[in-house]
Design a protein around this motif. Structure first.
Motif, PDB file in Angstrom:
ATOM      1  N   LEU A 104      14.700  20.060 -14.499  1.00 17.69           N
ATOM      2  CA  LEU A 104      13.411  20.086 -14.862  1.00 17.69           C
ATOM      3  C   LEU A 104      12.765  21.229 -15.094  1.00 17.69           C
ATOM      4  O   LEU A 104      11.899  21.440 -15.900  1.00 17.69           O
ATOM      5  CB  LEU A 104      12.547  18.999 -14.084  1.00 17.69           C
ATOM      6  N   TRP A 105      12.745  22.176 -14.242  1.00 16.78           N
ATOM      7  CA  TRP A 105      12.177  23.713 -14.082  1.00 16.78           C
ATOM      8  C   TRP A 105      12.763  24.553 -15.134  1.00 16.78           C
ATOM      9  O   TRP A 105      12.050  25.517 -15.056  1.00 16.78           O
ATOM     10  CB  TRP A 105      11.934  23.972 -12.713  1.00 16.78           C
ATOM     11  N   ASP A 162      14.504  17.857 -19.089  1.00 16.13           N
ATOM     12  CA  ASP A 162      14.065  16.638 -19.451  1.00 16.13           C
ATOM     13  C   ASP A 162      13.251  15.986 -18.398  1.00 16.13           C
ATOM     14  O   ASP A 162      13.930  16.064 -17.233  1.00 16.13           O
ATOM     15  CB  ASP A 162      15.160  15.757 -19.969  1.00 16.13           C
ATOM     16  N   PRO A 163      12.118  15.469 -18.340  1.00 16.29           N
ATOM     17  CA  PRO A 163      11.530  14.890 -17.259  1.00 16.29           C
ATOM     18  C   PRO A 163      12.345  13.583 -16.589  1.00 16.29           C
ATOM     19  O   PRO A 163      12.006  13.359 -15.356  1.00 16.29           O
ATOM     20  CB  PRO A 163       9.876  14.431 -17.970  1.00 16.29           C
ATOM     21  N   ARG A 164      13.252  13.181 -17.523  1.00 19.55           N
ATOM     22  CA  ARG A 164      13.750  11.920 -16.803  1.00 19.55           C
ATOM     23  C   ARG A 164      14.876  12.349 -16.181  1.00 19.55           C
ATOM     24  O   ARG A 164      15.473  11.483 -15.144  1.00 19.55           O
ATOM     25  CB  ARG A 164      14.542  11.039 -18.091  1.00 19.55           C
ATOM     26  N   LEU A 199      15.539  14.905 -13.105  1.00 22.30           N
ATOM     27  CA  LEU A 199      15.125  16.010 -12.385  1.00 22.30           C
ATOM     28  C   LEU A 199      16.015  17.220 -12.191  1.00 22.30           C
ATOM     29  O   LEU A 199      15.555  18.429 -12.119  1.00 22.30           O
ATOM     30  CB  LEU A 199      14.522  15.590 -11.185  1.00 22.30           C
ATOM     31  N   ASP A 208      22.774  11.703 -15.208  1.00 22.37           N
ATOM     32  CA  ASP A 208      21.957  12.144 -14.298  1.00 22.37           C
ATOM     33  C   ASP A 208      22.425  12.737 -12.886  1.00 22.37           C
ATOM     34  O   ASP A 208      23.337  12.033 -12.213  1.00 22.37           O
ATOM     35  CB  ASP A 208      20.710  11.356 -13.925  1.00 22.37           C
TER      36      ASP A 208
END
Length: 301
Positions: A61-62, A67-69, A71, A80
């Protein structure tokens, strides 16, 4: 009284050991995350409908493009990474815990019998232990896995892969339990309370389980903690080498093996996320083992 004193002293020593406190917190969080993975993981990496190739190779995410989905990003299949790590830790901990339990029962049983009866039984058990100690645990596990592949048909071996890898790890770790139980039993066998039980005609099995075993549980608990970390590393190593769990079973070792393929292509998170997770877990368990060793052996404090 002794148990209550040990509990009080243990709590006091634990409260004054920041490394042990941090290790305990990390271990509890990791184990809780692994156990609760089906409920807290964002997706199910076993469910093909839960991920898409379109989402493959997304950074954390950073990072730019994250994507916010996801992490911790996604792997090449669009799974994921956080979910894969939680499920992978769950599978690794199950294998390691069962293997360590089998090694504990086998090693302590043989060690108690060898230390109590001595003679030919002691010689046989210790010679087998000496031979196995000459080989690294990973080679012993590879040997057992290779024998199972030669004996069992391929389809049967694939179906029993989880059981085979668990048994291979267990048979690689029983020696430490056996040697420690044997040495401690030798000491306890000559004490008055054991000699009194023998003179009263109590059954040897009752003497070993009721009188000797409770008094040698401290060193065995330390070994169990350390061997749990060793079992996790063994499973990861075997899966990394391709003889452990298959790619569709995302154990930590399997995730690291998959991530190695992308080490030089820029997708660093596929390798580093499960690797860091594995290192943190093993180091935390080892720190707890060091604390238990110091607790049960005051001369090391």
């Amino acid at each position: 009284m002794l148990a209550r004193l040990m509990q009080t002293e243990g709590v006091w020593l634990f409260s004054r050991n920041p490394a042990a406190i941090l290790a305990a917190i990390v271990t509890i969080v990791v184990v809780a995350g692994a156990v609760l993975a089906p409920w807290i993981a964002p997706t199910n990496p076993y469910d093909l409908s839960s991920f898409s190739l379109i989402d493959g190779l997304l950074p954390p995410l950073w990072e730019q493009g994250g994507d916010p989905r996801f992490l911790l990003g996604t792997d090449d299949q669009g799974r994921d990474m956080l979910s894969s790590i939680l499920y992978g830790a769950r599978l690794s901990l199950i294998i390691a815990s069962v293997a360590m339990g089998i090694a504990l029962v086998l090693g302590v049983s043989l060690g108690l019998a060898a230390g109590f009866f001595g003679g030919r039984l002691d010689a046989i058990v210790m010679r087998v232990a000496d031979v196995q100690l000459a080989l690294p645990a990973i080679l012993t596990a590879l040997l057992i896995d290779g024998i199972s592949r030669g004996i069992l048909p391929r389809e049967v071996h694939d179906d029993l892969r989880l059981a085979v890898i668990t048994l291979a790890i267990a048979l690689s770790l029983w020696v430490n339990f056996a040697r420690t139980a044997r040495a401690s039993t030798f000491v306890e066998r000559n004490k008055d309370y054991v000699q009194a039980a023998i003179m009263m005609g109590q059954h040897p099995l009752r003497i070993m389980l009721r009188h000797i075993l409770p008094n040698i549980v401290g060193p065995l608990l330390v070994i169990a903690t350390v061997d749990l970390a060793s079992a996790i590393l063994l499973e990861a190593t075997l899966s990394f080498l391709g003889v452990g769990l298959p790619a569709d079973s995302p154990s930590l070792g399997t995730l690291i093996r998959i991530g190695m393929q992308y080490l030089l292509s820029g997708e660093w998170w596929i390798l580093w996320m499960p690797t860091v997770f594995l290192v943190v877990l093993v180091v935390s368990i080892n720190l707890l083992g060091d604390f238990l060793r110091d607790l049960f052996n005051p001369s090391l404090r």
